[in-house]
Design a protein around this motif. Structure first.
Motif, PDB file in Angstrom:
ATOM      1  N   TRP A 130      22.867  28.466 -74.438  1.00 48.22           N
ATOM      2  CA  TRP A 130      22.134  27.905 -73.305  1.00 48.22           C
ATOM      3  C   TRP A 130      23.088  27.560 -72.190  1.00 48.22           C
ATOM      4  O   TRP A 130      24.120  26.951 -72.420  1.00 48.22           O
ATOM      5  CB  TRP A 130      21.406  26.651 -73.759  1.00 48.22           C
ATOM      6  CG  TRP A 130      20.205  26.946 -74.597  1.00 48.22           C
ATOM      7  CD1 TRP A 130      20.205  27.393 -75.887  1.00 48.22           C
ATOM      8  CD2 TRP A 130      18.852  26.833 -74.206  1.00 48.22           C
ATOM      9  NE1 TRP A 130      18.940  27.568 -76.320  1.00 48.22           N
ATOM     10  CE2 TRP A 130      18.070  27.223 -75.315  1.00 48.22           C
ATOM     11  CE3 TRP A 130      18.207  26.442 -73.047  1.00 48.22           C
ATOM     12  CZ2 TRP A 130      16.691  27.242 -75.276  1.00 48.22           C
ATOM     13  CZ3 TRP A 130      16.834  26.444 -73.020  1.00 48.22           C
ATOM     14  CH2 TRP A 130      16.076  26.846 -74.120  1.00 48.22           C
ATOM     15  N   SER A 131      22.705  27.913 -70.981  1.00 50.94           N
ATOM     16  CA  SER A 131      23.509  27.475 -69.845  1.00 50.94           C
ATOM     17  C   SER A 131      23.146  26.022 -69.549  1.00 50.94           C
ATOM     18  O   SER A 131      22.125  25.528 -70.023  1.00 50.94           O
ATOM     19  CB  SER A 131      23.204  28.336 -68.626  1.00 50.94           C
ATOM     20  OG  SER A 131      21.882  28.102 -68.221  1.00 50.94           O
ATOM     21  N   SER A 132      23.985  25.322 -68.771  1.00 49.35           N
ATOM     22  CA  SER A 132      23.678  23.904 -68.523  1.00 49.35           C
ATOM     23  C   SER A 132      22.399  23.763 -67.711  1.00 49.35           C
ATOM     24  O   SER A 132      21.610  22.850 -67.933  1.00 49.35           O
ATOM     25  CB  SER A 132      24.847  23.216 -67.818  1.00 49.35           C
ATOM     26  OG  SER A 132      25.632  24.137 -67.141  1.00 49.35           O
ATOM     27  N   ALA A 133      22.187  24.733 -66.790  1.00 54.78           N
ATOM     28  CA  ALA A 133      20.936  24.675 -66.023  1.00 54.78           C
ATOM     29  C   ALA A 133      19.744  24.805 -66.965  1.00 54.78           C
ATOM     30  O   ALA A 133      18.740  24.093 -66.838  1.00 54.78           O
ATOM     31  CB  ALA A 133      20.912  25.788 -64.985  1.00 54.78           C
ATOM     32  N   GLY A 134      19.906  25.699 -67.959  1.00 56.41           N
ATOM     33  CA  GLY A 134      18.825  25.889 -68.922  1.00 56.41           C
ATOM     34  C   GLY A 134      18.566  24.620 -69.709  1.00 56.41           C
ATOM     35  O   GLY A 134      17.412  24.240 -69.946  1.00 56.41           O
ATOM     36  N   LEU A 135      19.659  23.949 -70.126  1.00 56.86           N
ATOM     37  CA  LEU A 135      19.520  22.700 -70.887  1.00 56.86           C
ATOM     38  C   LEU A 135      18.755  21.663 -70.067  1.00 56.86           C
ATOM     39  O   LEU A 135      17.826  21.013 -70.565  1.00 56.86           O
ATOM     40  CB  LEU A 135      20.895  22.147 -71.258  1.00 56.86           C
ATOM     41  CG  LEU A 135      21.602  22.872 -72.404  1.00 56.86           C
ATOM     42  CD1 LEU A 135      22.980  22.264 -72.618  1.00 56.86           C
ATOM     43  CD2 LEU A 135      20.784  22.757 -73.675  1.00 56.86           C
ATOM     44  N   VAL A 136      19.163  21.530 -68.791  1.00 57.10           N
ATOM     45  CA  VAL A 136      18.509  20.531 -67.934  1.00 57.10           C
ATOM     46  C   VAL A 136      17.026  20.858 -67.786  1.00 57.10           C
ATOM     47  O   VAL A 136      16.153  20.002 -67.980  1.00 57.10           O
ATOM     48  CB  VAL A 136      19.194  20.489 -66.550  1.00 57.10           C
ATOM     49  CG1 VAL A 136      18.375  19.665 -65.575  1.00 57.10           C
ATOM     50  CG2 VAL A 136      20.600  19.936 -66.684  1.00 57.10           C
ATOM     51  N   ALA A 137      16.748  22.142 -67.508  1.00 58.04           N
ATOM     52  CA  ALA A 137      15.348  22.527 -67.315  1.00 58.04           C
ATOM     53  C   ALA A 137      14.550  22.279 -68.593  1.00 58.04           C
ATOM     54  O   ALA A 137      13.431  21.749 -68.560  1.00 58.04           O
ATOM     55  CB  ALA A 137      15.268  23.992 -66.910  1.00 58.04           C
ATOM     56  N   GLY A 138      15.167  22.646 -69.741  1.00 59.14           N
ATOM     57  CA  GLY A 138      14.480  22.432 -71.022  1.00 59.14           C
ATOM     58  C   GLY A 138      14.203  20.959 -71.246  1.00 59.14           C
ATOM     59  O   GLY A 138      13.103  20.555 -71.659  1.00 59.14           O
TER      60      GLY A 138
END
Ligand SMILES: Nc1nc2c(ncn2[C@@H]2O[C@H](COP(=O)(O)OP(=O)(O)O)[C@@H](O)[C@H]2O)c(=O)[nH]1
Ligand SMILES: [Mg+2]
Lengths: 288, 462
Positions: free
Chosen positions: A39-47
């Motif tokens: 997971w990219s950090s942007a993905g983590l935040v969005a998730g």
């Protein structure tokens, strides 16, 4: 020779011819199993935000339902029904998105199995894929106990070739429409909008031929793949040009000769797009 | 540089820039090497391993790592309407995998092939933008023809003087005895008779062949005498070097044919294929040169320097136009002929052997590197017991006999050996059977060090 002995050849004992050397190269270089996408950090935040929104909304709704039950039983029941219906729809949508997205991932798995020469995995993927194909589409049938090459050839001729023909037909249809739009549309900006919409629709139509019904995320992933394949198709395909020329020699073209240049470009794009989409959705790569 | 080629250079440079802008670069890779250096096998292995790497196999780990694992796909660019024969790696591979295996025949003609490598972009948006495509243009050709390159700037008289001086020395004199006798018997005012010209040509050609085949010599010109190519032996070739004292019609005829020959080589071979390279590999059979004795070893060095002066030593304008290679890799081929621990020595020895060539390349601003590689690894390490002592050796299967053999290749010196070293008898390395190969080449072919070379040569372009 300065201390060291002379070069020489020492034949093996015995007269039997020797086997060729085997370095086990195929195994040594076999593609490593695809590592799970990180997971990219942007993905983590969005998730995280999605979980918070959905989770808190669920809790909030639960509390609200409980409070309503406390007021009156019928009020509670109605609120519960509304909440269930609402969340049901939301989760259904999410599940459909996920299925559409994962469906595309199965293409990658099948192709990877093909590239590795992993017959068992490929057969499994092909079977799952055949089951998903839209009704009415010819299937290659059972592929068990068939050598991999033969199974691929069968799938190619029985399923993928007809699909490619249908995709091309969809492309021609879209090309005619795109061409017609340039002839009548008042502004280039509108053209671009119509082409964009028609293009996405075309890509989804072709994906449907292959048994994929991508949602929003799936469509985005699909468009990305198509963009990659479009370059290959454009570079290799002279047939597209011939097809465009064939299309444009129709009477429509004669009437709007002035617009023919812009129209030709648009039509060419649609035909290319159909080919590229077909390329992107194939479970086994086209034999080059 | 004449105005026409200057204009062509400018156009090519503009095309390169435009291609870079849209992510569709072309890289022209010059694979140079004298005959039997291993060019054809190198190209075959390069194509097979690149395509396998494009399918995700770890056939070229160092290259994959240099490209940050972004290589997505590799394929042979489909043929269009080229008039040049196509290099056929599949056929070569199938012959190598066949039973009994066959190495590629001596290359008799040009052939070309382009390989497209799709790489994900380096930027953070790389996953979304369409991939970049780097097209590698490869050519294969008879190595003998390379030595016509340095001839282009040389007149007939100058070439004759240099060639005859060389021909009267050492092992060449022995191989060319018949030709030299013919020359000595020739009256200075010999008339322009084709019978004479043909006879002289035949004797000179046979001398060159003997030099190449029995003495391992390399600086042999002109190239088409040794390898006439698909057009065979035309009257154009009926000339030979003549001493300065020759003044008659024959001398004029030879000089005319020499000029016409160079003109022909320039228009059919050198200008279309040997101008403008972006990267260069120089393949050298270092061990073969070492085993063929001092004269052959030094001759190889001279030949390499003569070629390098032309290909990598571009003039200032050409360099400004990007027509000279920016990276030149020197590689000692057939490194599987020596055990693992001797391979560094092989690369070090190459560094000395290619000193002249390296100087020319660096003078024109190219970066250079030295490698040892085996395009197709045919042996494994072994131990040979000689005179009661154990020596590292290699074991392979002999090509013709099909029997296994342990080969002790002798000591590989790190620098040009002492005179005493050359007292040894000549040694001929046997040809080996390639290892078991997949005829379809799905997983590439076993190699040694190809990936390190390619990573250095191409890594920055991917
Ligand atoms: N053991 C081994 N032999 C090689 C290798 N490459 C080339 N050879 C041998 O060298 C010979 C000449 O190679 P080739 O590619 O035809 O040379 P070219 O004239 O430069 O094209 C082949 O027939 C092989 O016997 C290698 O990587 N390993
Ligand atoms: Mg060759």
């Amino acid at each position: 020779m300065s201390g060291a002995p002379q070069p020489r050849i020492i034949l093996d004992e015995g007269a039997a011819p020797a086997q060729r050397l085997d370095f086990g190269w195929e195994k040594a270089v076999a593609a490593p199993p695809a590592e799970a996408a990180r997971w990219s950090s942007a993905g983590l935040v969005a998730g995280g935000i999605a979980v918070l929104l959905l989770g808190l909304a669920l809790l909030e709704a639960g509390n609200f339902v409980a409070a309503q039950f406390a007021r009156a039983a019928w009020l509670g029941a109605v609120t519960l029904a509304v909440a269930l219906a609402g969340f049901g729809l939301v989760f259904w949508g999410i599940a459909r998105e996920a299925r559409g997205y994962l469906g595309l991932a199965s293409v990658d798995r099948a192709r990877a199995a093909h590239a590795r020469g992993d017959a068992a995995a490929l057969r499994r993927e092909l079977a799952a894929w055949q089951a998903r194909l839209p009704p009415g589409r010819a299937r290659a049938g059972a592929l068990e106990d068939m050598p991999m090459e033969a199974a691929c050839a069968l799938v190619e001729s029985k399923v993928l070739a007809p699909i490619a023909q249908d995709a091309a037909a969809l492309g021609r249809h879209a090309a005619m429409q795109a061409f017609a739009v340039t002839a009548i549309s008042p502004s280039p900006a509108l053209d671009a909008l119509v082409f964009g919409w028609r293009g996405i629709r075309l890509v989804r139509q072709v994906a449907a031929l292959h048994g994929f019904r991508p949602g929003i995320a799936g469509t985005l992933a699909l468009l990305r793949r198509v963009a990659m394949d479009a370059a290959t198709v454009a570079a290799t395909d002279v047939a597209v040009d011939a097809m465009v020329r064939g299309l444009l020699s129709s009477r429509v073209a004669e009437h709007v000769a002035g617009e023919a240049a812009a129209g030709a470009v648009a039509a060419r794009r649609m035909i290319l797009l159909a080919r590229a989409a077909d390329e992107a959705c194939r479970v086994i790569p086209r034999a080059r | 540089m004449d105005p026409l080629s200057l204009l062509r250079g400018v156009l090519d440079t503009a095309e390169d820039a435009a291609r870079a802008l849209i992510g569709r670069e072309r890289l022209r890779l010059a694979v140079t090497g004298l005959s039997r250096a291993g060019k054809t096998v190198f190209l075959t292995s390069l194509v097979a391993n690149l395509i396998a790497a494009g399918r995700g196999a770890r056939t070229l780990p160092a290259l994959s790592d240099a490209a940050g694992g972004r290589i997505r796909r590799v394929f042979v660019v489909p043929a269009d309407t080229e008039t040049v024969p196509r290099f056929d790696p599949e056929a070569h591979l199938a012959a190598l995998a066949a039973d009994p295996p066959r190495w590629p025949e001596r290359t008799e003609d040009f052939s070309t092939l382009s390989i497209a490598v799709d790489v994900e972009r380096r930027t953070s948006l790389g996953g979304i933008l369409p991939e970049r495509r780097v097209t590698l243009d490869l050519i294969d050709y008879p190595g003998e023809w390379l030595l016509d390159l340095p001839l282009l700037g040389t007149g007939f008289a100058e070439w004759s003087a240099a060639t005859l001086a060389r021909l009267r020395r050492g092992r060449r004199a022995e191989a060319a005895a018949a030709f030299l006798d013919f020359l000595d018997a020739l009256p200075p005012d010999a008339p322009a008779e084709d019978a004479l010209a043909k006879r002289g040509y035949g004797l000179y050609r046979d001398a060159l062949r003997a030099c190449r085949d029995t003495h391992g010599l390399r600086l042999l010109q002109p190239g088409r005498f040794l390898n006439p190519g698909p057009r065979g032996e035309a009257p154009l070739l009926w000339f030979f070097p003549l001493p300065e004292t020759a003044r008659g019609g024959l001398a004029a005829l030879c000089a005319r044919r020499y000029a016409a020959y160079l003109d022909d080589q320039r228009t059919t071979f050198l200008d279309p294929f040997f101008s403008r390279f972006h990267r260069q590999v120089v393949l050298v059979d270092v061990l073969g040169a070492l085993h063929a004795g001092q004269e052959a070893f030094e001759d190889t060095a001279d030949a390499l320097a003569a070629i390098a002066g032309v290909i990598s030593g571009a003039n200032l304008i050409e360099r400004l136009l990007g027509a000279a290679p920016t990276r030149v890799a020197f590689a000692a081929t057939k490194a599987d002929h020596v055990p693992t621990r001797a391979r560094d020595a092989l690369a070090a020895l190459l560094e000395h052997l290619a000193l002249g060539a390296r100087g020319r390349a660096e003078a024109s601003g190219a970066a250079t590197a030295f490698h040892a590689l085996a395009a197709i690894r045919c042996t494994e390490d072994a131990v040979a017991t000689l005179e009661g002592r154990a020596f590292p050796a290699v074991r392979g299967i002999l090509l013709n006999e099909g029997k296994g053999a342990t080969i002790y290749p002798g000591e590989v010196p790190m620098k040009p050996p002492e005179p005493a070293f050359w007292d040894a008898a000549f040694f001929q390395m046997p040809e080996f059977r390639p290892p078991r190969l997949d005829p379809a080449g799905g997983s590439g072919v076993p190699h040694l060090g190809m990936d390190g070379l390619l990573a250095w040569l191409l890594g920055d372009a991917l």
